[in-house]
Scaffold this motif. Structure first.
Motif, short mmCIF file in Angstrom:
data_model
loop_
_atom_site.label_atom_id
_atom_site.label_comp_id
_atom_site.label_asym_id
_atom_site.label_seq_id
_atom_site.Cartn_x
_atom_site.Cartn_y
_atom_site.Cartn_z
N VAL A 1 0.86 -1.18 0.00
CA VAL A 1 0.00 0.00 0.00
C VAL A 1 0.90 1.23 0.00
O VAL A 1 2.12 1.13 0.12
CB VAL A 1 -0.94 0.03 1.24
CG1 VAL A 1 -1.84 -1.21 1.26
CG2 VAL A 1 -0.13 0.10 2.53
N SER A 2 0.29 2.38 -0.12
CA SER A 2 1.06 3.61 -0.15
C SER A 2 1.87 3.78 1.13
O SER A 2 1.31 3.66 2.24
CB SER A 2 0.13 4.82 -0.31
OG SER A 2 0.80 6.02 -0.01
N PRO A 3 3.18 4.06 1.01
CA PRO A 3 3.98 4.29 2.22
C PRO A 3 3.52 5.52 3.00
O PRO A 3 3.79 5.62 4.20
CB PRO A 3 5.41 4.46 1.68
CG PRO A 3 5.25 4.80 0.24
CD PRO A 3 3.99 4.13 -0.21
N LYS A 4 2.81 6.42 2.33
CA LYS A 4 2.26 7.57 3.05
C LYS A 4 1.11 7.13 3.96
O LYS A 4 0.92 7.68 5.05
CB LYS A 4 1.76 8.62 2.07
CG LYS A 4 2.87 9.34 1.30
CD LYS A 4 2.30 10.39 0.38
CE LYS A 4 3.40 11.12 -0.39
NZ LYS A 4 2.84 12.13 -1.32
N ALA A 5 0.35 6.13 3.52
CA ALA A 5 -0.78 5.64 4.31
C ALA A 5 -0.31 4.79 5.49
O ALA A 5 -0.76 4.97 6.62
CB ALA A 5 -1.73 4.84 3.43
N ILE A 6 0.61 3.87 5.22
CA ILE A 6 1.14 2.97 6.27
C ILE A 6 2.66 2.98 6.18
O ILE A 6 3.28 2.07 5.62
CB ILE A 6 0.60 1.53 6.11
CG1 ILE A 6 -0.92 1.49 5.97
CG2 ILE A 6 1.05 0.67 7.30
CD1 ILE A 6 -1.68 1.82 7.23
N PRO A 7 3.30 4.00 6.72
CA PRO A 7 4.76 4.10 6.59
C PRO A 7 5.52 2.93 7.22
O PRO A 7 6.61 2.58 6.76
CB PRO A 7 5.09 5.43 7.28
CG PRO A 7 3.89 5.79 8.09
CD PRO A 7 2.74 5.18 7.41
N GLN A 8 4.95 2.32 8.24
CA GLN A 8 5.64 1.22 8.91
C GLN A 8 5.91 0.06 7.95
O GLN A 8 6.88 -0.69 8.13
CB GLN A 8 4.79 0.72 10.08
CG GLN A 8 5.42 -0.36 10.92
CD GLN A 8 6.70 0.07 11.60
OE1 GLN A 8 7.80 -0.33 11.21
NE2 GLN A 8 6.57 0.94 12.60
N LEU A 9 5.09 -0.11 6.94
CA LEU A 9 5.19 -1.28 6.06
C LEU A 9 5.80 -0.95 4.70
O LEU A 9 5.67 -1.72 3.76
CB LEU A 9 3.81 -1.93 5.90
CG LEU A 9 3.16 -2.38 7.22
CD1 LEU A 9 1.79 -2.95 6.96
CD2 LEU A 9 4.05 -3.40 7.94
N ARG A 10 6.49 0.15 4.63
CA ARG A 10 7.09 0.54 3.35
C ARG A 10 8.21 -0.41 2.91
O ARG A 10 8.62 -0.41 1.75
CB ARG A 10 7.64 1.96 3.43
CG ARG A 10 8.78 2.16 4.43
CD ARG A 10 9.25 3.62 4.43
NE ARG A 10 10.40 3.85 5.28
CZ ARG A 10 10.36 4.29 6.52
NH1 ARG A 10 9.17 4.54 7.08
NH2 ARG A 10 11.47 4.48 7.22
#
Length: 291
Positions: free
Chosen positions: A50-59
């Motif tokens: 998903v977008s790293p902006k939405a869920i930065p932890q999972l980038r």
């Protein structure tokens, strides 16, 4: 029961980690998930595209995946996607068996979670199912806000059944009824789940109905018991009940605690075939992830 007989445990470190503000080192994530892979869960929900902006932890999901040791495990990997772009990215990786998509039956939450309407998300599900067929993967469709929502959007059992039937009609083989903000009660579980299971059993198409419950520690066992007594045999959970959905609320309601689920199922005589030594290692290691 037919399709629901075998217990399937889906361990969700992705769900547990995604709301943590401080970035968890990639090597640390991978080491933790590698321990969980040795326990014997059916599936590990390990990351998301998903977008790293939405869920930065999972980038760093792709980087974590590259560090996973899949040579000594029977567990399969599941990744969450929020749109077709993410799904296309995830299908590149042969190691991933399942693509999970959060389909909310609350219009407000669908917009909040995936920046799309319910009707747009129906189209996404159709395309996701086609994509999975082409790439030898299986879609897991989460019916999020499946037990109600805090936004005032319409909710009743007929709405749940309507969307479940529509998604099955489009070809979904696994539906996970999701209690995104912990609004389920034993009564609602017993009202909704048996009817859905009976519906898919009558279709005789090998469709699975699972539960992804969120809960406070005080209501975990009663929800697990209601789900089990309702015929559910596919359960999502997270070690120690860590996590929740950061897109739903700032005051996270935790996941179902895996150790509570294991305890309950053992009390019912279910044979889970888990490596409890590795589970204890994962429990101890978790202190390095969740402070």
């Amino acid at each position: 029961m037919t399709q629901q007989q075998t217990i399937k445990l889906i361990e969700c470190p992705r769900d547990a980690m995604q709301g943590i503000h401080d970035f968890i080192d990639t090597d640390l994530k991978a080491a933790y998930i590698n321990l969980l892979l040795q326990v014997g869960f059916d599936t590990i929900d390990f990351g998301s595209f998903v977008s790293p902006k939405a869920i930065p932890q999972l980038r760093d999901t792709a980087e974590v995946l590259a560090k996973l040791d899949l040579g000594n495990t029977n567990s399969k990997l599941l990744a969450i996607v929020a749109n077709l772009r993410g799904a296309e990215e995830a299908t590149v990786y042969e190691q991933i068996s399942y693509l999970g998509f959060p389909f909310s039956i609350s219009e407000t939450f669908q917009q909040r979670n995936t920046n799309s309407s319910i009707s747009q998300s129906v189209d996404t599900v159709k395309q996701l199912l086609e994509l999975c067929d082409r790439h030898d993967k299986t879609a897991v469709i989460y019916l999020s806000m499946g037990f109600g929502n805090p936004y005032g959007d319409d909710w009743n059992t007929e709405i749940v059944e309507k969307w479940a039937n529509e998604l099955i009609g489009h070809g979904a083989k696994i539906l996970a009824l999701s209690d995104t903000t912990g609004m389920s009660t034993p009564e609602r579980i017993k009202e909704i789940v048996p009817a859905l299971i009976k519906r898919v059993e009558n279709l005789n198409q090998g469709i699975e109905i699972g539960l992804h419950l969120h809960s406070t520690p005080y209501t975990r066992f009663e929800k697990i018991a209601a789900a089990y007594e309702s015929g559910c045999r596919r359960f999502d959970s997270a070690l120690k009940g860590f996590g929740g959905c950061p897109m739903a609320t700032d005051d996270l309601t935790g996941n179902m605690a895996t150790e509570d689920l294991i305890s309950y199922l053992n009390s019912k005589g279910e044979v889970l075939n888990l490596n409890m030594e590795k589970w204890q290692e994962a429990l101890a290691f978790s202190a390095r992830i969740f402070h």
